[in-house]
Design a protein around this motif. Structure first.
Motif, short mmCIF file in Angstrom:
data_model
loop_
_atom_site.label_atom_id
_atom_site.label_comp_id
_atom_site.label_asym_id
_atom_site.label_seq_id
_atom_site.Cartn_x
_atom_site.Cartn_y
_atom_site.Cartn_z
N LYS A 75 1.33 9.39 -13.04
CA LYS A 75 1.00 8.50 -11.92
C LYS A 75 0.31 7.26 -12.48
O LYS A 75 -0.61 7.36 -13.27
CB LYS A 75 0.08 9.20 -10.92
N GLN A 76 0.76 6.11 -12.05
CA GLN A 76 0.19 4.85 -12.49
C GLN A 76 -0.62 4.23 -11.37
O GLN A 76 -0.44 4.55 -10.21
CB GLN A 76 1.31 3.88 -12.92
N PHE A 77 -1.48 3.32 -11.70
CA PHE A 77 -2.33 2.64 -10.74
C PHE A 77 -1.53 1.61 -9.95
O PHE A 77 -0.72 0.88 -10.51
CB PHE A 77 -3.46 1.94 -11.50
N ASN A 78 -1.74 1.58 -8.64
CA ASN A 78 -1.09 0.59 -7.77
C ASN A 78 -1.89 -0.70 -7.83
O ASN A 78 -3.04 -0.75 -7.38
CB ASN A 78 -1.03 1.14 -6.34
N ILE A 79 -1.29 -1.78 -8.37
CA ILE A 79 -2.03 -3.04 -8.55
C ILE A 79 -2.39 -3.71 -7.23
O ILE A 79 -3.18 -4.63 -7.21
CB ILE A 79 -1.25 -4.04 -9.43
N PHE A 80 -1.81 -3.24 -6.11
CA PHE A 80 -2.06 -3.88 -4.83
C PHE A 80 -3.19 -3.22 -4.05
O PHE A 80 -3.70 -3.81 -3.10
CB PHE A 80 -0.79 -3.86 -3.98
N LEU A 81 -3.57 -1.99 -4.39
CA LEU A 81 -4.60 -1.29 -3.63
C LEU A 81 -5.91 -2.06 -3.66
O LEU A 81 -6.32 -2.60 -4.68
CB LEU A 81 -4.82 0.12 -4.17
N TYR B 114 0.80 -1.23 0.00
CA TYR B 114 0.00 0.00 0.00
C TYR B 114 0.83 1.28 0.00
O TYR B 114 0.28 2.37 0.05
CB TYR B 114 -0.94 0.00 1.20
N ASN B 115 2.15 1.18 -0.06
CA ASN B 115 2.99 2.36 -0.05
C ASN B 115 2.96 3.00 -1.44
O ASN B 115 3.85 2.81 -2.26
CB ASN B 115 4.42 1.99 0.35
N SER B 116 1.91 3.77 -1.70
CA SER B 116 1.68 4.28 -3.06
C SER B 116 2.78 5.24 -3.51
O SER B 116 3.14 5.25 -4.68
CB SER B 116 0.32 4.94 -3.16
N LYS B 117 3.34 6.05 -2.61
CA LYS B 117 4.40 6.98 -3.03
C LYS B 117 5.62 6.21 -3.55
O LYS B 117 6.19 6.56 -4.56
CB LYS B 117 4.80 7.88 -1.87
N ARG B 118 6.01 5.16 -2.82
CA ARG B 118 7.16 4.37 -3.25
C ARG B 118 6.86 3.66 -4.56
O ARG B 118 7.68 3.64 -5.48
CB ARG B 118 7.55 3.33 -2.18
#
Length: 136
Positions: free
Chosen positions: A96-102, A78-82
């Motif tokens: 900005k790309q989508f985080n596949i884990f969110l 969930y560390n979206s910035k990293r």
């Protein structure tokens, strides 16, 4: 879909992660058993603030190292910035790309002989982190 699979410590510790629509299943074992089963979830309050909830569903609830382990993995997820920074570096863009884990919860099946060995846990966590970054 199996997304990560590797072995550490002279092939005694096996790590496998599988991606499902609403969860990531992670198996970490050097006993070839499932051991304890934990569920870790995250609720996003804002871009920089999350609430984490880790529960032991099966196995000893007294093994605090396992709850720490689960929380560290879901924090990485969930560390979206990293993750955004890694994606920008990898694809050489500022978009900005989508985080596949969110939105996914973590199902952790864990059984380690030396669960108190903090150095062993750190090495496993670092290898999982590197592998998660490589997925992006």
């Amino acid at each position: 879909m199996n997304i990560i699979q590797f072995q550490l410590f002279e092939n005694t510790v096996k790590v496998s992660m599988t991606l499902f629509r609403n969860a990531i299943q992670c198996i970490v074992s050097d006993t070839n058993k499932f051991g304890s089963v934990l569920i870790a979830e995250c609720e996003k309050l804002s871009e920089d603030e999350n609430i984490y909830d880790v529960k032991t569903k099966f196995g000893s609830r007294e093994i605090v190292e396992y709850e720490y382990f689960a929380r560290r993995i879901i924090e990485e997820m969930y560390n979206s910035k990293r993750i955004v920074a890694e994606m920008q570096k990898k694809y050489q863009t500022q978009e900005k790309q989508f985080n596949i884990f969110l939105g996914k919860k973590l199902l952790l099946f864990i059984s380690l002989n030396e669960r108190e060995n903090i150095n062993k846990i750190k090495v496993i966590l670092e290898e999982i982190r590197v592998n998660l970054i490589n997925l992006i």
